[in-house]
Design a protein around this motif. Structure first.
Motif, PDB file in Angstrom:
ATOM      1  N   UNK A   1       0.882  -1.173   0.000  1.00  0.00           N
ATOM      2  CA  UNK A   1       0.000   0.000   0.000  1.00  0.00           C
ATOM      3  C   UNK A   1       0.918   1.222   0.000  1.00  0.00           C
ATOM      4  N   UNK A   2       0.842   2.014  -1.065  1.00  0.00           N
ATOM      5  CA  UNK A   2       1.820   3.088  -1.265  1.00  0.00           C
ATOM      6  C   UNK A   2       1.166   4.455  -1.125  1.00  0.00           C
ATOM      7  N   UNK A   3       1.713   5.304  -0.221  1.00  0.00           N
ATOM      8  CA  UNK A   3       1.311   6.698  -0.147  1.00  0.00           C
ATOM      9  C   UNK A   3       2.441   7.495   0.484  1.00  0.00           C
ATOM     10  N   UNK A   4       2.348   8.822   0.406  1.00  0.00           N
ATOM     11  CA  UNK A   4       3.449   9.680   0.840  1.00  0.00           C
ATOM     12  C   UNK A   4       3.085  10.468   2.095  1.00  0.00           C
ATOM     13  N   UNK A   5       1.995  11.217   2.049  1.00  0.00           N
ATOM     14  CA  UNK A   5       1.637  12.103   3.158  1.00  0.00           C
ATOM     15  C   UNK A   5       1.206  11.316   4.397  1.00  0.00           C
ATOM     16  N   UNK A   6       1.540  11.841   5.576  1.00  0.00           N
ATOM     17  CA  UNK A   6       1.190  11.179   6.839  1.00  0.00           C
ATOM     18  C   UNK A   6      -0.252  11.516   7.199  1.00  0.00           C
ATOM     19  N   UNK A   7      -1.169  10.879   6.438  1.00  0.00           N
ATOM     20  CA  UNK A   7      -2.581  11.196   6.661  1.00  0.00           C
ATOM     21  C   UNK A   7      -3.472   9.968   6.519  1.00  0.00           C
ATOM     22  N   UNK A   8      -2.873   8.773   6.409  1.00  0.00           N
ATOM     23  CA  UNK A   8      -3.673   7.578   6.176  1.00  0.00           C
ATOM     24  C   UNK A   8      -3.183   6.428   7.045  1.00  0.00           C
ATOM     25  N   UNK A   9      -3.924   5.339   7.005  1.00  0.00           N
ATOM     26  CA  UNK A   9      -3.488   4.086   7.600  1.00  0.00           C
ATOM     27  C   UNK A   9      -4.178   2.946   6.861  1.00  0.00           C
ATOM     28  N   UNK A  10      -3.777   1.727   7.173  1.00  0.00           N
ATOM     29  CA  UNK A  10      -4.345   0.529   6.540  1.00  0.00           C
ATOM     30  C   UNK A  10      -4.763  -0.424   7.645  1.00  0.00           C
ATOM     31  N   UNK A  11      -6.003  -0.923   7.561  1.00  0.00           N
ATOM     32  CA  UNK A  11      -6.552  -1.802   8.590  1.00  0.00           C
ATOM     33  C   UNK A  11      -7.206  -3.015   7.944  1.00  0.00           C
ATOM     34  N   UNK A  12      -6.922  -4.184   8.498  1.00  0.00           N
ATOM     35  CA  UNK A  12      -7.623  -5.391   8.068  1.00  0.00           C
ATOM     36  C   UNK A  12      -8.974  -5.448   8.767  1.00  0.00           C
ATOM     37  N   UNK A  13     -10.046  -5.657   7.997  1.00  0.00           N
ATOM     38  CA  UNK A  13     -11.402  -5.583   8.549  1.00  0.00           C
ATOM     39  C   UNK A  13     -12.230  -6.765   8.059  1.00  0.00           C
ATOM     40  N   UNK A  14     -13.303  -7.112   8.797  1.00  0.00           N
ATOM     41  CA  UNK A  14     -14.232  -8.128   8.300  1.00  0.00           C
ATOM     42  C   UNK A  14     -14.986  -7.623   7.063  1.00  0.00           C
ATOM     43  N   UNK A  15     -15.541  -8.549   6.301  1.00  0.00           N
ATOM     44  CA  UNK A  15     -16.230  -8.172   5.069  1.00  0.00           C
ATOM     45  C   UNK A  15     -17.389  -7.214   5.340  1.00  0.00           C
TER      46      UNK A  15
ATOM     47  N   UNK B   1      -2.657   8.408  12.079  1.00  0.00           N
ATOM     48  CA  UNK B   1      -2.097   8.401  10.727  1.00  0.00           C
ATOM     49  C   UNK B   1      -0.621   8.013  10.744  1.00  0.00           C
ATOM     50  N   UNK B   2      -0.159   7.493   9.649  1.00  0.00           N
ATOM     51  CA  UNK B   2       1.277   7.287   9.476  1.00  0.00           C
ATOM     52  C   UNK B   2       1.587   7.328   7.977  1.00  0.00           C
ATOM     53  N   UNK B   3       2.846   7.474   7.644  1.00  0.00           N
ATOM     54  CA  UNK B   3       3.262   7.540   6.247  1.00  0.00           C
ATOM     55  C   UNK B   3       3.545   6.140   5.721  1.00  0.00           C
ATOM     56  N   UNK B   4       3.205   5.914   4.444  1.00  0.00           N
ATOM     57  CA  UNK B   4       3.466   4.615   3.831  1.00  0.00           C
ATOM     58  C   UNK B   4       4.950   4.388   3.592  1.00  0.00           C
ATOM     59  N   UNK B   5       5.366   3.206   3.191  1.00  0.00           N
ATOM     60  CA  UNK B   5       4.522   2.160   2.658  1.00  0.00           C
ATOM     61  C   UNK B   5       4.060   1.202   3.757  1.00  0.00           C
TER      62      UNK B   5
ATOM     63  N   UNK C   1      -9.479  -4.576   3.437  1.00  0.00           N
ATOM     64  CA  UNK C   1      -8.673  -3.515   4.031  1.00  0.00           C
ATOM     65  C   UNK C   1      -9.369  -2.172   3.840  1.00  0.00           C
ATOM     66  N   UNK C   2      -9.145  -1.265   4.795  1.00  0.00           N
ATOM     67  CA  UNK C   2      -9.742   0.074   4.682  1.00  0.00           C
ATOM     68  C   UNK C   2      -8.934   1.066   5.508  1.00  0.00           C
ATOM     69  N   UNK C   3      -9.010   2.325   5.125  1.00  0.00           N
ATOM     70  CA  UNK C   3      -8.436   3.403   5.924  1.00  0.00           C
ATOM     71  C   UNK C   3      -9.443   3.775   7.018  1.00  0.00           C
ATOM     72  N   UNK C   4      -8.965   3.953   8.251  1.00  0.00           N
ATOM     73  CA  UNK C   4      -9.864   4.227   9.376  1.00  0.00           C
ATOM     74  C   UNK C   4      -9.883   5.665   9.835  1.00  0.00           C
ATOM     75  N   UNK C   5      -9.376   6.572   9.017  1.00  0.00           N
ATOM     76  CA  UNK C   5      -9.286   7.980   9.425  1.00  0.00           C
ATOM     77  C   UNK C   5     -10.655   8.659   9.359  1.00  0.00           C
ATOM     78  N   UNK C   6     -10.850   9.624  10.312  1.00  0.00           N
ATOM     79  CA  UNK C   6     -12.026  10.500  10.360  1.00  0.00           C
ATOM     80  C   UNK C   6     -13.318   9.683  10.491  1.00  0.00           C
ATOM     81  N   UNK C   7     -13.357   8.923  11.593  1.00  0.00           N
ATOM     82  CA  UNK C   7     -14.504   8.060  11.876  1.00  0.00           C
ATOM     83  C   UNK C   7     -15.610   8.861  12.548  1.00  0.00           C
ATOM     84  N   UNK C   8     -16.847   8.675  12.096  1.00  0.00           N
ATOM     85  CA  UNK C   8     -18.012   9.312  12.692  1.00  0.00           C
ATOM     86  C   UNK C   8     -18.687   8.282  13.594  1.00  0.00           C
ATOM     87  N   UNK C   9     -18.604   8.498  14.927  1.00  0.00           N
ATOM     88  CA  UNK C   9     -19.126   7.506  15.868  1.00  0.00           C
ATOM     89  C   UNK C   9     -20.639   7.422  15.845  1.00  0.00           C
TER      90      UNK C   9
END
Length: 775
Positions: free
Chosen positions: A693-707, A720-724, A742-750
């Motif tokens: 998973x490739x990105x540059x800016x420290x604004x994302x993450x990668x999470x393993x999730x159920x379907x 957040x963290x910077x890739x890869x 997989x999904x990015x978990x940033x900016x979650x609305x509870x």
């Protein structure tokens, strides 16, 4: 000819020194003005950009369905490049592919541009092969800190010195599946005089070019659904659909029949596309140029209603004319120039004639056809704009007797009963005419082509390899390694090394210790040959297609033509040892009297082709199967001619690693570009594959999730963290594929239980792990 090129950022003149020493200025002109030849040489400048678009506008509608495509300057095919003998070509090329495309077809958003058939004698750095002649071009532009290339990239060649005689060529991307999705176009170098064999009444207009390609359901679904002529086609009431097993069989070259289902896009009263039209006058000879921009193992046959034709050239080189042909076959990468005599006796009130193009997804049995047409229209004839080919391709199956050029060599009986040289010179002789029986017009000295350095045997097998070796690539392109950036004992380089001039050339072979008879190996497969500028030696390569039910692999060589001195086929499986033995007991013959030149040849299943290449073009040249899936998964090698000090690298940096890593030779894309605004990514990988998973800016993450959470974007990770981010595909428990989400978990609305980046930014991916992947 000795050529000296002088350019500055402000200059508009290129100087060429002739054999007399007198400089000839080359005037810089827009490339679009170069389709008319002049008395003076020119520098023809084109500006190209490659971008991801939809097939929703004129110039790229394809078969009428809207899907994602890649297009040069918004067109499919890309703009035709037409120049003349003596001209120089410069294409200022920019990569404008958006990150979205990487998650549509699974390929990287890097690219290159290759001029198919051009030798690039003084510019091997302009051959356009990633990790062989250059680093791939990123879309970031010249200011990006990791950029390794000039911006825009100055692709081109000089027809005077770069091995580019008048003829029919084409251009295309050499990255992943990009040419499959529209990144290709015609390249024509016009003769300044009339074609020598024709006395009068010839019309040689580059507009009379047919670029043939099969077209797929989408960039992710590799089911062939239509054929295109110059980017135009239609689909009738039924359309092909298929499952993974059928797609895999098609891509591997084994052939497959697909399922016919209702075409929901079919609206007979509201077509958005028309078939290509060619307008002719009676009583003339028209030169048509036919380009096989075919992607996979789907050779295409061309015929013209109520007309025969004469073949005068193939793969950009003239051949002794083959007259009175009823039909012609082309495989991926091949080109033919034909002359069509227009008749005075035509129905002036009738419908225009059909140029018929057909291919079969089930080779070699010629089952399950795909077909299309172009129109050949005489004055006063009409065109039926409601016409569309049906799924059975009614009217396309030619009646006997046939006089066929270049039939697909996958039937032993057809090979055995072929028309041999010189019997095909009689126009009434019926049957198939194969490549080895064609002849070059000009006499080639036997003493020249028999100045042999050595003979290499390259055997294909069921794993789609050369000699059991699947090609991998170095992070520093082969051409840019000086003297050798990675010492031989620290690389996975394999293959043959040949040194010395004939008759004292000595070869040694080195392969990885992990290679066994039953398992292919990944390595940097290089055949190293000596280079010479005088008394030039030749290398002979014997291509052995060992399985009689395999694909007739179309093998393409960069950096120059080879001459086909032998070809044969058997009614049983073979191997290199068998061919060596047959050669030793004089059961295999070679022709040195005007053998035909080619840069792409179909090698018969259960058979062989013997080719000879002149070792006068110093550089590193890829040698590969032109079936796109096959080269992508590693059916390739590099022909290295000379040493690094002999190579010209132009404006490119030596001994610097590319900013993007070379692709793994496993098949299946392994990079996901992870950014807000992407399209949902889907990947298929084999067990043990690393997915990045490739990105540059420290604004994302990668999470393993159920379907279920993947579907609803119920994923919460504010950190957040910077890739890869690298994920290793696990081993399978049995043969059943497994899906991972997989999904990015940033900016979650509870309150809504939704992650904003996942839901609104498209930042999620599904990865299927299976034993065989189709992309």
């Amino acid at each position: 000819t000795t050529t000296t090129t002088t350019t500055t950022t402000k200059s508009t003149t290129t100087t060429t020194t002739t054999t007399t020493g007198s400089p000839i200025p080359k005037k810089t002109v827009p490339g679009e003005q170069c389709d008319i030849c002049t008395d003076y040489p020119r520098k023809c400048v084109f500006d190209f950009k490659l971008e991801m678009l939809k097939s929703d506008a004129d110039g790229r509608r394809a078969d009428g369905r809207i899907r994602s495509v890649l297009a040069y300057n918004g067109q499919i095919p890309g703009p035709p490049i037409v120049i003349c003998e003596g001209d120089e070509l410069l294409v200022n090329f920019k990569n404008n592919i958006t990150g979205n495309m990487t998650n549509v077809d699974g390929s990287s958003n890097v690219t290159t541009l290759h001029f198919h058939g051009i030798r690039e004698k003084t510019r091997p750095w302009s051959d356009g092969v990633p990790f062989v002649s250059q680093c791939p071009i990123t879309p970031e532009g010249q200011d990006h800190p990791k950029n390794r290339n000039p911006f825009p990239f100055p692709y081109g060649f000089n027809t005077d010195v770069d091995g580019a005689p008048a003829g029919t060529y084409w251009y295309h991307s050499h990255v992943g599946a990009q040419r499959t999705n529209g990144a290709y176009g015609a390249l024509i170098i016009k003769e300044k005089g009339t074609y020598a064999i024709v006395e009068e009444n010839i019309i040689d207009d580059p507009a009379n070019t047919l670029v043939l390609q099969e077209w797929y359901e989408s960039s992710t679904n590799q089911v062939p659904v239509s054929l295109l002529v110059n980017g135009n086609g239609r689909i009738g009431e039924l359309i092909n659909t298929g499952d993974d097993e059928q797609i895999t069989a098609h891509l591997k070259g084994k052939g497959a029949c697909f399922n016919l289902t209702e075409n929901k896009h079919f609206h007979p009263d509201n077509f958005t596309t028309n078939y290509t039209e060619f307008h002719v006058k009676p009583g003339y000879q028209y030169r048509f140029r036919v380009i096989g921009a075919i992607s996979q193992n789907l050779p295409l046959r061309l015929s013209i209603e109520n007309h025969t034709f004469t073949a005068i050239a193939m793969d950009s080189r003239n051949i002794q004319p083959v007259t009175n042909l009823t039909d012609l076959w082309l495989a991926a990468g091949e080109r033919y120039d034909i002359l069509v005599n227009t008749t005075e006796e035509y129905d002036q009130s009738g419908m225009a004639y059909k140029i018929k193009v057909i291919g079969y997804t089930d080779q070699p049995d010629n089952h399950c056809p795909l077909c299309t047409i172009a129109w050949l229209k005489y004055p006063k004839q009409y065109i039926d704009y409601t016409y569309v080919t049906d799924s059975a391709c009614t009217g396309f199956h030619l009646p006997s007797p046939l006089r066929t050029l270049n039939p697909v060599p996958n039937k032993y009986t057809a090979w055995k009963n072929r028309i041999k040289y010189p019997h095909w010179k009689y126009p009434s002789t019926i049957g198939g005419i194969f490549i080895a029986d064609l002849r070059e017009p000009k006499s080639k000295s036997k003493s020249t082509i028999t100045n042999l350095a050595n003979t290499q045997y390259i055997e294909f097998d069921g794993n789609i390899t050369f000699n059991g070796l699947r090609m991998s690539y170095p992070p520093v392109p082969f051409l840019l390694q000086y003297p050798f950036f990675y010492p031989a004992d620290k690389t996975d380089r394999c293959g043959s090394t040949c040194n010395g001039q004939p008759p004292k050339t000595k070869c040694t072979t080195k392969n990885p210790a992990t290679c066994t008879a039953n398992k292919y190996c990944n390595c940097q497969h290089v055949v190293k040959e000596p280079w010479a500028s005088v008394n030039v030696p030749w290398v002979e390569i014997v291509l052995v297609n060992n399985n009689k039910v395999a694909a007739a692999h179309p093998i393409h060589q960069h950096g120059g033509w080879y001459w086909v001195v032998g070809e044969g086929q058997y009614n049983h499986n073979i191997n290199s040892s068998f061919i060596r033995h047959q050669d030793k007991i004089n059961k295999i013959s070679r022709n040195f009297h005007n053998p035909p030149p080619k840069d792409t040849i179909q090698v018969p299943p259960g058979g062989y082709a013997i080719i000879r290449t002149k070792l006068d073009n110093a550089g590193t040249w890829i040698f590969h199967c032109h079936i796109n899936y096959h080269v992508t998964i590693g059916m390739a090698m590099v022909l290295q001619i000379g040493e690094p000090q002999d190579w010209r690298t132009g404006p490119l940096q030596r001994n610097v690693e590319c900013e993007t890593p070379p692709p793994p030779p496993r098949g299946g894309p392994t990079t996901i570009y992870w950014f807000y605004g992407m399209e949902n990514a889907e990947r298929c990988v084999t067990p043990g594959t690393e997915v990045t998973f490739n990105w540059v800016n420290k604004d994302h993450n990668v999470n393993t999730v159920p379907e279920a959470d993947y579907d609803s974007c119920n994923v919460n990770n504010p950190t957040p963290y910077a890739g890869d981010c690298i994920w290793l595909a696990p081993m399978l428990d049995g043969s059943v594929p497994e899906n991972y989400y997989f999904a990015c978990g940033r900016y979650y609305n509870s309150t809504t239980r939704v992650g904003y980046h996942c839901k609104h930014g498209g930042m999620k991916a599904k990865i299927q792990v299976r034993s065989v992947c189709t992309l």
